[in-house]
Motif scaffolding. Structure first.
Motif, PDB file in Angstrom:
ATOM      1  N   VAL A 159       0.835  -1.195   0.000  1.00 60.15           N
ATOM      2  CA  VAL A 159       0.000   0.000   0.000  1.00 60.15           C
ATOM      3  C   VAL A 159       0.871   1.246   0.000  1.00 60.15           C
ATOM      4  CG1 VAL A 159      -1.907  -1.153   1.193  1.00 60.15           C
ATOM      5  CG2 VAL A 159      -0.216   0.098   2.516  1.00 60.15           C
ATOM      6  N   GLU A 160       0.244   2.338  -0.400  1.00 60.01           N
ATOM      7  CA  GLU A 160       0.906   3.642  -0.426  1.00 60.01           C
ATOM      8  C   GLU A 160       0.111   4.559   0.502  1.00 60.01           C
ATOM      9  OE1 GLU A 160       2.473   6.312  -4.035  1.00 60.01           O
ATOM     10  OE2 GLU A 160       0.346   5.835  -4.129  1.00 60.01           O
ATOM     11  N   ARG A 161       0.813   5.228   1.397  1.00 62.92           N
ATOM     12  CA  ARG A 161       0.159   6.136   2.347  1.00 62.92           C
ATOM     13  C   ARG A 161       0.665   7.553   2.080  1.00 62.92           C
ATOM     14  NH1 ARG A 161      -2.238   5.561   7.462  1.00 62.92           N
ATOM     15  NH2 ARG A 161      -1.811   3.342   7.372  1.00 62.92           N
ATOM     16  N   VAL A 162      -0.282   8.474   1.884  1.00 59.88           N
ATOM     17  CA  VAL A 162       0.050   9.881   1.671  1.00 59.88           C
ATOM     18  C   VAL A 162      -0.465  10.657   2.875  1.00 59.88           C
ATOM     19  CG1 VAL A 162      -0.241  11.885   0.175  1.00 59.88           C
ATOM     20  CG2 VAL A 162      -0.146   9.596  -0.823  1.00 59.88           C
ATOM     21  N   GLN A 163       0.445  11.351   3.551  1.00 62.18           N
ATOM     22  CA  GLN A 163       0.094  12.105   4.751  1.00 62.18           C
ATOM     23  C   GLN A 163       0.472  13.566   4.561  1.00 62.18           C
ATOM     24  OE1 GLN A 163       2.496   9.737   7.456  1.00 62.18           O
ATOM     25  NE2 GLN A 163       0.649   8.778   8.269  1.00 62.18           N
ATOM     26  N   ARG A 185       4.281  13.657   3.234  1.00 61.94           N
ATOM     27  CA  ARG A 185       5.065  12.424   3.287  1.00 61.94           C
ATOM     28  C   ARG A 185       4.352  11.326   2.504  1.00 61.94           C
ATOM     29  NH1 ARG A 185       6.732  10.269   9.072  1.00 61.94           N
ATOM     30  NH2 ARG A 185       8.029  12.114   8.886  1.00 61.94           N
ATOM     31  N   VAL A 186       5.137  10.567   1.722  1.00 55.54           N
ATOM     32  CA  VAL A 186       4.623   9.396   1.019  1.00 55.54           C
ATOM     33  C   VAL A 186       5.383   8.184   1.548  1.00 55.54           C
ATOM     34  CG1 VAL A 186       4.290   8.268  -1.209  1.00 55.54           C
ATOM     35  CG2 VAL A 186       4.126  10.759  -1.044  1.00 55.54           C
ATOM     36  N   SER A 209       8.065  -0.612   6.214  1.00 53.75           N
ATOM     37  CA  SER A 209       7.492   0.661   5.811  1.00 53.75           C
ATOM     38  C   SER A 209       8.631   1.597   5.433  1.00 53.75           C
ATOM     39  CB  SER A 209       6.681   1.220   6.981  1.00 53.75           C
ATOM     40  OG  SER A 209       6.149   2.461   6.660  1.00 53.75           O
ATOM     41  N   ASP A 210       8.600   2.133   4.191  1.00 51.61           N
ATOM     42  CA  ASP A 210       9.677   2.993   3.711  1.00 51.61           C
ATOM     43  C   ASP A 210       9.124   4.366   3.339  1.00 51.61           C
ATOM     44  OD1 ASP A 210      11.629   0.959   3.832  1.00 51.61           O
ATOM     45  OD2 ASP A 210      11.013   0.198   1.877  1.00 51.61           O
ATOM     46  N   VAL A 211       9.734   5.409   3.875  1.00 52.87           N
ATOM     47  CA  VAL A 211       9.380   6.774   3.481  1.00 52.87           C
ATOM     48  C   VAL A 211      10.098   7.045   2.170  1.00 52.87           C
ATOM     49  CG1 VAL A 211       9.532   9.209   4.085  1.00 52.87           C
ATOM     50  CG2 VAL A 211       9.101   7.516   5.871  1.00 52.87           C
ATOM     51  N   ILE A 212       9.324   7.295   1.102  1.00 47.58           N
ATOM     52  CA  ILE A 212       9.958   7.534  -0.195  1.00 47.58           C
ATOM     53  C   ILE A 212       9.938   9.015  -0.579  1.00 47.58           C
ATOM     54  CG2 ILE A 212       9.495   5.222  -1.051  1.00 47.58           C
ATOM     55  CD1 ILE A 212       7.263   6.535  -2.749  1.00 47.58           C
TER      56      ILE A 212
END
Length: 157
Positions: free
Chosen positions: A73-77, A84-85, A93-96
């Motif tokens: 999954v991709e999380r956009v905050q 942050r993506v 979990s990797d911050v890209i």
């Protein structure tokens, strides 16, 4: 993130086949291949059932790979401080992408009046987001993301 969230969207790939549907499909494919194998065995083609078994195995492996990909999954905050993506898998979990909200912009790629690409951009760098969404869903997500960034910028003032 410890600040108030203006957006916390989780984007998951769409998979239309449930686990029960998978079992039914594999049952049908296996049944068909067993009937075909019996016909070929009666004709004396002894190696054909082996290849039909490999066919069933290939279909099972393809679906298992697809189901594993569905767990990514991709999380956009969006907060007042940053955008942050994060790409998440069951294991990590990797911050890209991480950029200040004040300078982050939403870049849209439109072809023939249809949104085909959505990126977060900052200083000549960009990261694609929401690739798992359909063009209509991506358009709606782009509006929501722009609104969240605008609200987060307003909160900083």
């Amino acid at each position: 993130m410890d600040a108030a969230l203006y957006m916390d969207a989780v984007i998951t790939p769409n998979r239309s086949l449930s686990e029960r549907g998978f079992v039914v499909l594999i049952g049908v494919v296996t049944g068909f291949n067993c009937v075909a194998a019996a016909v070929f065995m009666s004709m004396g083609a002894t190696f054909v059932p082996l290849f039909l078994g490999l066919d069933v195995l290939a279909v099972v492996i393809a679906f298992l790979v697809s189901f594993a990909a569905a767990k990514h999954v991709e999380r956009v905050q969006v907060t007042a401080r940053d955008v942050r993506v994060v790409r998440e898998t069951p294991r990590r979990s990797d911050v890209i992408w991480e950029s200040p909200t004040a300078f982050t912009r939403v870049a849209l790629e439109v072809v023939d009046e249809q949104l085909v690409g959505l990126k977060l951009a900052l200083s000549g760098k960009a990261v694609p987001v929401a690739q798992a969404l359909s063009p209509d869903e991506r358009q709606e997500f782009a509006r929501a993301l722009q609104r969240a960034i605008r609200e987060a910028r307003g909160a900083r003032v």
